[in-house]
Design a protein around this motif. Structure first.
Motif, PDB file in Angstrom:
ATOM      1  N   ALA A   1      16.430 -43.566  -9.930  1.00  0.00           N
ATOM      2  CA  ALA A   1      16.428 -42.581 -11.013  1.00  0.00           C
ATOM      3  C   ALA A   1      17.499 -42.896 -12.049  1.00  0.00           C
ATOM      4  CB  ALA A   1      16.633 -41.180 -10.445  1.00  0.00           C
TER       5      ALA A   1
ATOM      6  N   PHE B   1      16.385 -45.874 -14.111  1.00  0.00           N
ATOM      7  CA  PHE B   1      15.346 -45.487 -15.063  1.00  0.00           C
ATOM      8  C   PHE B   1      15.956 -44.730 -16.243  1.00  0.00           C
ATOM      9  CE2 PHE B   1      11.817 -42.810 -16.602  1.00  0.00           C
ATOM     10  CZ  PHE B   1      10.862 -43.791 -16.809  1.00  0.00           C
TER      11      PHE B   1
ATOM     12  N   CYS C   1      15.704 -45.761 -20.200  1.00  0.00           N
ATOM     13  CA  CYS C   1      15.233 -44.833 -21.232  1.00  0.00           C
ATOM     14  C   CYS C   1      16.270 -44.693 -22.346  1.00  0.00           C
ATOM     15  CB  CYS C   1      14.937 -43.461 -20.612  1.00  0.00           C
ATOM     16  SG  CYS C   1      13.461 -43.407 -19.586  1.00  0.00           S
TER      17      CYS C   1
ATOM     18  N   ARG D   1       8.949 -39.069 -16.556  1.00  0.00           N
ATOM     19  CA  ARG D   1       8.616 -39.632 -15.241  1.00  0.00           C
ATOM     20  C   ARG D   1       7.482 -38.849 -14.597  1.00  0.00           C
ATOM     21  NH1 ARG D   1      13.164 -42.278 -11.809  1.00  0.00           N
ATOM     22  NH2 ARG D   1      11.869 -41.451 -10.143  1.00  0.00           N
TER      23      ARG D   1
ATOM     24  N   TRP E   1       5.697 -40.818 -11.688  1.00  0.00           N
ATOM     25  CA  TRP E   1       6.741 -41.655 -11.097  1.00  0.00           C
ATOM     26  C   TRP E   1       7.872 -40.830 -10.498  1.00  0.00           C
ATOM     27  CZ3 TRP E   1       7.318 -45.490 -15.814  1.00  0.00           C
ATOM     28  CH2 TRP E   1       6.173 -46.293 -15.884  1.00  0.00           C
ATOM     29  N   GLN E   2       7.603 -39.610 -10.071  1.00  0.00           N
ATOM     30  CA  GLN E   2       8.660 -38.753  -9.543  1.00  0.00           C
ATOM     31  C   GLN E   2       9.355 -39.363  -8.329  1.00  0.00           C
ATOM     32  OE1 GLN E   2       5.466 -37.864 -10.122  1.00  0.00           O
ATOM     33  NE2 GLN E   2       5.267 -35.672 -10.535  1.00  0.00           N
TER      34      GLN E   2
ATOM     35  N   VAL F   1       9.913 -45.671  -9.524  1.00  0.00           N
ATOM     36  CA  VAL F   1       9.283 -46.421 -10.612  1.00  0.00           C
ATOM     37  C   VAL F   1       8.666 -47.685 -10.028  1.00  0.00           C
ATOM     38  CG1 VAL F   1       9.702 -47.563 -12.814  1.00  0.00           C
ATOM     39  CG2 VAL F   1      10.996 -45.517 -12.204  1.00  0.00           C
TER      40      VAL F   1
END
Length: 248
Positions: A111, A114, A118, A175, A180-181, A184
């Motif tokens: 997380a 990701f 972002c 997500r 994609w919780q 990823v």
């Protein structure tokens, strides 16, 4: 209960906070591109890097061929520049490492990686929007009003804030929209590598999808860097006096 931090060279601290403070102060004692000459500091960094390689096994070993010296260098990307420790190896290669990750003994989660990707995907958009806002609204001294206090602030003293939703909320929503919780997929994010100071999108379509999502959902404002932005979620639906616009 506080968790002591013990390094291979015998150095120890009662708490993680004490160890982080030690290396933060060490970094502050050096200027950019300065080699860490002090024997004690060098030994502590060697031991810290040994800890890093021992606990963070999902990326290439930082010690590699061996350690020649450590130095401070700025980690630079779109819209940011922060100092950090780097190591010069005996084969002449350089790489960065995070003293915070080394002390904590934890690699970044999927997380977190990701989130970083972002942030990198929209960094250029945010910098462009901030510059354009100043070009349009700055007074003769190059200042614009802070959206929280109305005080006039310069470009360097201004922070481009995600007023609502927060950037973290936008990332979580994106997500979820892509399913994609729980992680990823492989091939979406860059793998750890030497001198890679942040994670980026390998999948250009995913990066562009987030940029478009961000443009449609973000509400931005200019605030003073000195302002306390630690507001509860219920306080983060503000009236924006002069919103910062992203290009469509």
């Amino acid at each position: 209960m506080a968790k002591p931090i013990n390094l291979p060279n015998g150095r120890s601290w009662r708490t993680q906070t004490e160890a982080l403070t030690h290396f933060k102060e060490m970094l502050a004692r050096h200027f950019d591109n300065q080699i860490v000459e002090g024997r004690s500091d060098h030994d502590d960094l060697v031991a810290l890097l040994e800890r890093y390689d021992a606990v963070i096994t999902d990326s290439p070993a930082k010690i590699g061929s061996g350690i020649e010296h450590f130095f401070r260098r700025r980690n630079v990307g779109e819209g940011y520049s922060t100092p950090g420790f780097w190591v010069r190896r005996t084969d002449g290669t350089d790489t960065d490492f995070s003293y915070i990750s080394a002390v904590k003994g934890e690699p970044k989660s999927n997380a977190q990686e990701f989130y970083d990707a972002c942030r990198g995907a929209v960094a250029a958009d945010l910098l462009t929007a901030k510059k354009r806002h100043f070009e349009i609204y700055a007074d003769n001294a190059g200042r614009v009003p802070c959206d929280l206090s109305s005080e006039l602030i310069s470009f360097a003293d201004a922070h481009l804030d995600h007023a609502y939703p927060t950037f973290g909320q936008l990332v979580v929503s994106f997500r979820a929209a892509r399913g994609w919780q729980h992680g990823v997929p492989a091939g979406v994010l860059s793998s750890p590598a030497d001198a890679q100071t942040t994670t980026s999108f390998l999948d250009a379509s995913a990066a562009e999808a987030f940029r478009q999502f961000h443009r449609g959902a973000a509400t931005l404002r200019i605030v003073s860097r000195a302002r306390n932005l630690a507001m509860s979620a219920g306080q983060r639906r503000p009236k924006i006096k002069r919103p910062v616009r992203l290009e469509p």
